[in-house]
Write a protein that holds these residues in place. Structure first.
Motif, PDB file in Angstrom:
ATOM      1  N   ASP A  50       1.002  -1.225  -0.042  1.00  0.00           N
ATOM      2  CA  ASP A  50      -0.037   0.103  -0.190  1.00  0.00           C
ATOM      3  C   ASP A  50       0.899   1.353  -0.108  1.00  0.00           C
ATOM      4  N   GLN A  77      -6.867   5.664   3.179  1.00  0.00           N
ATOM      5  CA  GLN A  77      -6.117   4.924   3.994  1.00  0.00           C
ATOM      6  C   GLN A  77      -5.441   5.735   5.034  1.00  0.00           C
ATOM      7  N   ARG A 101      -3.563   0.359  -3.561  1.00  0.00           N
ATOM      8  CA  ARG A 101      -3.130  -1.023  -3.229  1.00  0.00           C
ATOM      9  C   ARG A 101      -2.666  -1.555  -4.323  1.00  0.00           C
ATOM     10  N   TYR A 143       2.357   1.932   3.986  1.00  0.00           N
ATOM     11  CA  TYR A 143       1.637   1.085   4.961  1.00  0.00           C
ATOM     12  C   TYR A 143       2.141  -0.274   4.572  1.00  0.00           C
ATOM     13  N   HIS A 145       2.788  -4.396   5.265  1.00  0.00           N
ATOM     14  CA  HIS A 145       2.102  -5.967   5.534  1.00  0.00           C
ATOM     15  C   HIS A 145       2.693  -6.790   6.160  1.00  0.00           C
ATOM     16  N   ALA A 179       0.330  -1.640   7.945  1.00  0.00           N
ATOM     17  CA  ALA A 179      -1.135  -1.429   7.443  1.00  0.00           C
ATOM     18  C   ALA A 179      -2.149  -2.084   8.248  1.00  0.00           C
ATOM     19  N   PHE A 184      -7.451   0.211   4.969  1.00  0.00           N
ATOM     20  CA  PHE A 184      -7.641   0.570   3.679  1.00  0.00           C
ATOM     21  C   PHE A 184      -9.117   0.475   3.185  1.00  0.00           C
TER      22      PHE A 184
END
Length: 221
Positions: A50, A77, A101, A143, A145, A179, A184
């Motif tokens: 992201d 986001q 994304r 962001y 993950h 994230a 999101f």
């Protein structure tokens, strides 16, 4: 007041608009360029990244043009308001930034290559703006993950800061957060792949002209 005339501020959760429990609109099922699903769950082996780098119309195109990217979708986001709509995000009262994304195949494109596209496609030193676009919704953000993504993002930020400083640019202001702490929310259908549907539409994406010293990703628009 939440916003001065020259320096926008992100509202606290208590100050942000209250939002709603569910999304008010439908999101298209398929990417208009890549043909793949916009919303997950995604096929096994793919990974998600992201990024926020200004107006998400042009930002999304940068990533869907990158080999190894399976699908992209734009959304909101980094804010506090659940299920916001575009007008609310533009008001600055939700705290969100416009984000992309990116769902990608790590066997074809690395996260570091995506970071190169990210850094070279905008000016990460401008704070709450990109060019003539001003507001908290245009702030630079990553962001992450996974812990590996966080490590790579932090390392790339440090490396890019060195070359930016050498080229006479200021300090990177990019927000870098997990994230899972910054939900999101997919944007309205008309925003998805906007520049495919409107080839002459506004882009607003432009970098510093300084090459990022990681990866070998193609970044031409």
């Amino acid at each position: 007041m939440l916003f001065g005339r020259t320096t926008p501020q992100i509202p606290t959760p208590d100050q942000a608009l209250k939002g709603r429990a569910t999304r008010e609109y439908e999101v298209p099922s398929r990417h208009t360029v890549l043909g793949n699903a916009l919303l997950g769950p995604y096929p096994d082996g793919l990974e998600v990244a992201d990024f926020g780098l200004g107006c998400f119309w042009g930002a999304e195109r940068k990533f869907w043009q990158t080999p190894g990217v399976w699908t992209t979708l734009v959304g909101y986001q980094g804010g506090s308001t659940p299920n916001p709509v575009y007008e609310e995000v533009c008001s600055g009262l939700t705290g969100h930034t416009e984000a992309v994304r990116v769902v990608y195949d790590p066997a074809e494109v690395s996260y570091e290559q995506l970071l190169k596209v990210f850094w070279e496609s905008h000016d990460p030193t401008q704070g709450f703006r990109q060019g003539n676009d001003v507001g908290t919704q245009y702030r630079s953000a990553i962001y992450t993950h996974t812990p590996a993504q966080a490590t790579s993002a932090e390392a790339s930020r440090a490396s890019y800061q060195q070359v930016l400083t050498g080229a006479g640019h200021g300090t990177i202001t990019t927000e870098l957060l997990p994230a899972d702490t910054r939900e999101f929310f997919p944007a309205e259908g008309y925003h998805q792949q906007y520049l495919d549907k409107n080839p002459a539409g506004y882009c607003g994406i432009g970098g510093t002209g300084v090459s990022c010293p990681i990866g070998v990703a193609k970044t031409e628009g």
